[in-house]
Design an enzyme around this catalytic site. Structure first.
Site, PDB file in Angstrom:
ATOM      1  N   GLY A  46       0.850  -1.183   0.000  1.00  0.00           N
ATOM      2  CA  GLY A  46       0.000   0.000   0.000  1.00  0.00           C
ATOM      3  C   GLY A  46       0.881   1.225   0.000  1.00  0.00           C
ATOM      4  N   GLN A  51       2.842   9.845   1.229  1.00  0.00           N
ATOM      5  CA  GLN A  51       4.153   9.204   1.276  1.00  0.00           C
ATOM      6  C   GLN A  51       5.031   9.561   0.086  1.00  0.00           C
ATOM      7  OE1 GLN A  51       2.348   5.181   2.335  1.00  0.00           O
ATOM      8  NE2 GLN A  51       4.328   5.148   3.401  1.00  0.00           N
ATOM      9  N   CYS A  98       6.347   0.232   7.559  1.00  0.00           N
ATOM     10  CA  CYS A  98       5.883   1.426   6.847  1.00  0.00           C
ATOM     11  C   CYS A  98       7.009   1.921   5.954  1.00  0.00           C
ATOM     12  CB  CYS A  98       5.484   2.508   7.856  1.00  0.00           C
ATOM     13  SG  CYS A  98       4.913   4.029   7.084  1.00  0.00           S
ATOM     14  N   LEU A  99       6.672   2.216   4.713  1.00  0.00           N
ATOM     15  CA  LEU A  99       7.677   2.724   3.786  1.00  0.00           C
ATOM     16  C   LEU A  99       8.222   4.082   4.204  1.00  0.00           C
ATOM     17  CD1 LEU A  99       5.988   1.640   0.437  1.00  0.00           C
ATOM     18  CD2 LEU A  99       7.879   0.507   1.647  1.00  0.00           C
ATOM     19  N   HIS A 140      -3.952   1.069   7.763  1.00  0.00           N
ATOM     20  CA  HIS A 140      -2.626   1.698   7.724  1.00  0.00           C
ATOM     21  C   HIS A 140      -2.616   2.873   6.739  1.00  0.00           C
ATOM     22  CE1 HIS A 140       1.900   1.441   7.928  1.00  0.00           C
ATOM     23  NE2 HIS A 140       1.733   2.122   6.799  1.00  0.00           N
ATOM     24  N   GLU A 141      -3.101   2.635   5.523  1.00  0.00           N
ATOM     25  CA  GLU A 141      -3.067   3.678   4.499  1.00  0.00           C
ATOM     26  C   GLU A 141      -4.037   4.817   4.832  1.00  0.00           C
ATOM     27  OE1 GLU A 141      -0.566   3.631   2.621  1.00  0.00           O
ATOM     28  OE2 GLU A 141      -0.066   1.555   3.061  1.00  0.00           O
ATOM     29  N   HIS A 144      -2.506   7.189   7.192  1.00  0.00           N
ATOM     30  CA  HIS A 144      -1.602   8.141   6.532  1.00  0.00           C
ATOM     31  C   HIS A 144      -2.354   9.389   6.075  1.00  0.00           C
ATOM     32  CE1 HIS A 144       2.396   6.468   6.335  1.00  0.00           C
ATOM     33  NE2 HIS A 144       1.939   5.302   5.933  1.00  0.00           N
TER      34      HIS A 144
END
Length: 187
Positions: A46, A51, A98-99, A140-141, A144
């Site tokens: 994702g 991000q 997490c990226l 999670h997304e 963000h």
């Protein structure tokens, strides 16, 4: 479509609520195409627009559960959560990464179910009822897009540890990004 740099915790766009998408333009289509390519190169399951430094309410997802490929874009999403267990998160089955905090993974308790409501690139509304990892990805997304990173939700021992990592890496302030395929092999 180019791969975009991924912002690292401390970048202001990651820590504030993203703005609604007013219309689906060619710029939005290009952004989403770039997000898919960036997510694949990272690799991730994702990726939120925040991000890649864009403060819009968009995320993409791409996850295969062994039987079905779950892939799509969520424009102006909402997420309705099921209950969250009070149990301590399992260190084997509930690890999350997490990226925007590359290379780190910590256990985090999430709702087992989630309902995603959003628009796709054609402007069509859709709904997905998810369980397990797909529900986790949506949560999670969506976080963000509200300026919340998974590190903000960690329980105390893990929260202290990730704060040390962030400080040790020199993150936590604006100006840090990484380029998928070049800077980290596996965030």
């Amino acid at each position: 479509m180019p791969i975009r740099p991924i912002t690292i915790t401390g970048e202001p766009v990651l820590h504030q609520r993203a703005q609604e998408v007013e219309s689906i333009t060619d710029d939005i289509r290009t952004l989403i195409a770039d997000m898919y390519e960036t997510m694949e190169a990272a690799p991730g399951v994702g990726l939120a627009a925040t991000q890649v430094g864009v403060g819009l309410r968009i995320f993409v997802f791409d996850w295969h559960d062994g039987e079905t490929l779950h892939r799509g874009e969520a424009i102006n999403p909402t997420v309705e959560l099921g209950p969250v267990s009070e149990d301590w998160p399992d260190e084997d089955t509930e690890l999350e990464g997490c990226l925007s905090i590359p290379g780190e993974r910590y256990p985090l308790k999430r709702a087992e179910t989630a309902v995603l409501r959003a628009m796709n690139l054609e402007g069509e509304a859709y709904e997905i009822s998810a369980t397990g990892w797909l529900a986790r990805i949506f949560q999670h997304e969506f976080d963000h897009l509200n300026g919340t990173l998974y590190a903000d939700r960690l329980l105390k021992p893990y929260a202290r540890e990730i704060k040390r990592v962030i400080k040790g890496e020199g993150w936590g302030e604006p100006g840090h990004t990484w380029m998928p395929g070049k800077d980290f092999l596996e965030p």
